[in-house]
Design a protein around this motif. Structure first.
Motif, mmCIF file in Angstrom:
data_model
loop_
_atom_site.group_PDB
_atom_site.id
_atom_site.type_symbol
_atom_site.label_atom_id
_atom_site.label_comp_id
_atom_site.label_asym_id
_atom_site.label_seq_id
_atom_site.Cartn_x
_atom_site.Cartn_y
_atom_site.Cartn_z
ATOM 1 N N GLN A 29 -58.641 -26.048 -22.004
ATOM 2 C CA GLN A 29 -57.495 -24.951 -22.454
ATOM 3 C C GLN A 29 -58.250 -24.104 -23.465
ATOM 4 O O GLN A 29 -58.823 -24.335 -24.615
ATOM 5 N N ALA B 190 -46.625 -24.286 -10.502
ATOM 6 C CA ALA B 190 -47.013 -23.086 -11.816
ATOM 7 C C ALA B 190 -46.040 -22.109 -11.411
ATOM 8 O O ALA B 190 -45.642 -21.693 -10.431
ATOM 9 N N CYS C 79 -54.245 -28.226 -8.431
ATOM 10 C CA CYS C 79 -54.170 -27.524 -9.659
ATOM 11 C C CYS C 79 -53.988 -25.974 -9.164
ATOM 12 O O CYS C 79 -54.801 -25.546 -8.387
ATOM 13 N N THR D 221 -52.828 -22.067 -11.336
ATOM 14 C CA THR D 221 -52.643 -21.934 -12.538
ATOM 15 C C THR D 221 -52.654 -19.905 -12.276
ATOM 16 O O THR D 221 -53.661 -19.544 -11.624
ATOM 17 N N SER E 102 -59.475 -29.245 -14.063
ATOM 18 C CA SER E 102 -58.479 -28.364 -14.721
ATOM 19 C C SER E 102 -59.158 -26.891 -14.852
ATOM 20 O O SER E 102 -60.402 -26.745 -14.735
ATOM 21 N N ASP F 139 -58.150 -22.831 -16.570
ATOM 22 C CA ASP F 139 -57.420 -22.108 -17.500
ATOM 23 C C ASP F 139 -57.943 -20.764 -17.747
ATOM 24 O O ASP F 139 -59.310 -20.555 -17.765
#
Length: 569
Positions: free
Chosen positions: A271, A445, A491, A493, A539, A541
């Motif tokens: 992140q 999201a 995931c 985003t 993950s 970002d």
């Protein structure tokens, strides 16, 4: 008798006189003038021979002497003229001495002396050539002499270097080592310029003076109007306001964000800091690390170790001063206060009866922390006190949740494929809708502009909805069903500008896709299949202004990519 006797003597004298007169009259002029003409011719011939046989050096000396006399006359005339022009009254002279100092008269005399000096003429290698010095050269020398003038006074405060404390919380990121506790103002300015250029990938167009001069020269030569000229010179502002083009995403691969400290196990979280140029990584090796992002070296800032606590998820607080981390098999969680440098354990939240606390979300306004429990329970905590505010329950089991950008609503995605919309203030369910074709919900999201909601299921399909349809319809139709993944979508985003949707699966290698919005098409150049580097994505970002994109994989690396369309971090 006597008369005839004297005749022969007189006759002889008369005959001699007659013969002399006759000879004089009958003599030719050339013969008579021959001796005098011969002498003059001989003299002229000798003078010609002497002139022809005269040495070249003597003639050159005569020419140089004549040139010197002419140059001296001209220089004296110019000096008299300049002296007449530079003549000033007594009041003006006193004012000049007060402003410029008392050496003005000496400098003017030196200038006049240089201008009045004779021009030098030199003969190079036997040839009579005049020197290249001209009037403009003399004037330039005079100007250089005047520019060497010393200042009337010197301020000592201007020369003193101001010292800046680098241990302040807003300047700690600029320290390259612990020894740099203080820096001069000049060095700090240079450090900030280097950091800015590294974040921008070089010197931006508006800061490059050479390019600006060339562009101004080009604009002056062209026949463009004032509006076009304004658009040309605003550079980065116009570029950043353009929408992202579809098809090919301009990007470059940077060294991993955590290249100075790779994780020993699976990296579960990556992140970016909400305000600083920093990225955080956390994984099963029980460590949380911070790195400064420059796209080249990415130096490590700090690492903390949580003993016997494999990390399941970690997140920055909205103000960027804390890091919240939960474990894989613990009912407690840790709060790392970066300003104080302390690690605060939260052993148990009163009123929350859960065996494990793993998944959680933080509200965008920094007020709430949402813990996702078992049996469909949602626990809303205060970020300030870490105490329970209220608990909510959905049908089935909640697998993922997301706050809206204004922190007023919560989207809860159940394992059965239903999405519940909760009001944060009243803690009641506002609406419920079914995700089309979903067998098991995995991730959800909400876009930063509150326009889209993305729901990923176990079949690999990611349905993209508009928020208006989600709030009004029980069976809304997705505006796009993204079917580029063949395994579970784990995931999703959005980037901060809501121009890119990143979808990924942790069940297979290279299972990452970037979707262009609002064309709903996938960028064809990502990922690059020439060599495998992403592996199992855990993950993802985007940086606060979409300049960078990072992926955490199961090999302990936080891959870093520079998105060239965006000019800022």
């Amino acid at each position: 008798m006597r008369g005839r006797a004297a005749a022969p003597g007189g006759m002889t004298a008369a005959k001699k006189a007659f013969k002399a007169t006759r000879a004089a009259k009958t003599a030719t002029p050339k013969r008579a003038a021959a001796p005098a003409g011969m002498k003059a011719a001989k003299k002229a011939f000798k003078a010609t021979i002497a002139a022809r046989t005269a040495k070249p050096k003597r003639a050159a000396k005569q020419l140089l002497a004549a040139a010197d006399r002419a140059a001296g006359t001209e220089a004296a005339r110019r000096a008299r003229h300049l002296k007449a022009l530079s003549r000033a009254s007594g009041a003006e002279r006193e004012l000049e001495e007060l402003v410029f100092g008392g050496s003005l008269q000496e400098e003017e005399d030196e200038l006049l002396r240089r201008l009045a000096g004779p021009r030098r003429v030199a003969a190079a290698e036997g040839k009579g050539r005049q020197d290249d010095s001209s009037d403009s050269r003399v004037e330039n020398e005079a100007k250089r002499g005047l520019l060497l003038k010393k200042p009337a006074w010197v301020d000592e405060d201007d020369e003193a270097e101001e010292i800046v404390d680098m241990t302040h919380k807003y300047r700690r990121d600029l320290m390259k080592s612990d020894a740099e506790t203080t820096l001069t103002k000049k060095k700090l300015k240079k450090r900030l310029e280097e950091q800015f250029q590294s974040a921008m990938g070089g010197v931006p167009a508006w800061a490059d003076l050479e390019n600006r001069k060339k562009s101004k020269r080009t604009l002056s030569d062209s026949d463009t109007d004032e509006d076009d000229d304004l658009l040309r010179r605003t550079g980065n502002f116009i570029t950043s306001s353009e929408s992202l083009p579809r098809g090919i995403l301009k990007m470059s691969t940077c060294p991993p964000a955590n290249q100075e400290r790779f994780a020993n196990g699976k990296l579960v979280t990556v992140q970016f800091h909400p305000s600083a140029q920093v990225v955080m990584t956390a994984g099963h090796d029980r460590s949380v690390s911070l790195f400064q992002v420059d796209g080249i070296r990415n130096p490590k800032i700090q690492s903390i170790y949580l003993e016997s606590f494999p990390i399941y998820k970690a997140r920055f607080s909205v103000d960027g001063e804390q890091v919240i981390a939960t474990g894989t098999h613990h009912r407690m969680f840790f709060v790392y206060d970066m300003m104080a440098g302390s690690i605060i354990p939260v052993p148990k939240v009163r009123g929350v009866e859960e065996k494990f606390l793993k998944n959680f979300e933080l509200s965008p306004d920094g007020s709430f922390m949402l813990l996702i429990g078992t049996s469909g329970y949602l626990h809303l905590l205060s970020m300030k006190t870490k105490e329970l505010i209220s608990s909510m329950k959905v049908n089935g089991r909640c697998t993922a949740s997301a706050f809206t950008p204004d922190s007023s609503k919560i989207y809860c995605y159940s394992k059965e494929g239903e999405v519940f919309i909760w009001d944060v203030r009243s803690r009641r369910c506002l609406h419920k809708f079914e995700d089309e074709g979903c067998l098991e919900g995995k991730c959800i999201a909400v876009s930063k502009n509150n326009q889209y909601v993305a729901c990923g299921s176990s079949s690999g399909v990611v349905n993209l909805y508009t928020t208006d349809a989600c709030l009004k319809e029980s069976h809304p139709k997705p505006v796009k069903a993204i079917m580029n993944l063949v395994t579970s979508a784990t995931c999703v985003t959005f980037n901060p500008t809501t121009e890119i949707l990143a979808v990924a699966s942790r069940d297979t290698d290279e299972a990452v896709k970037l979707v262009h919005l609002p064309s709903y098409t996938v960028f064809s150049n990502f990922p690059v299949f020439r060599r495998k580097q992403i592996y199992l994505t855990q993950s993802m970002d985007f940086s606060p202004r979409s300049g960078y994109f990072s992926i955490a994989n199961n090999k302990g690396k936080a891959l870093l990519f520079r998105l060239k369309h965006y000019s800022f971090f």
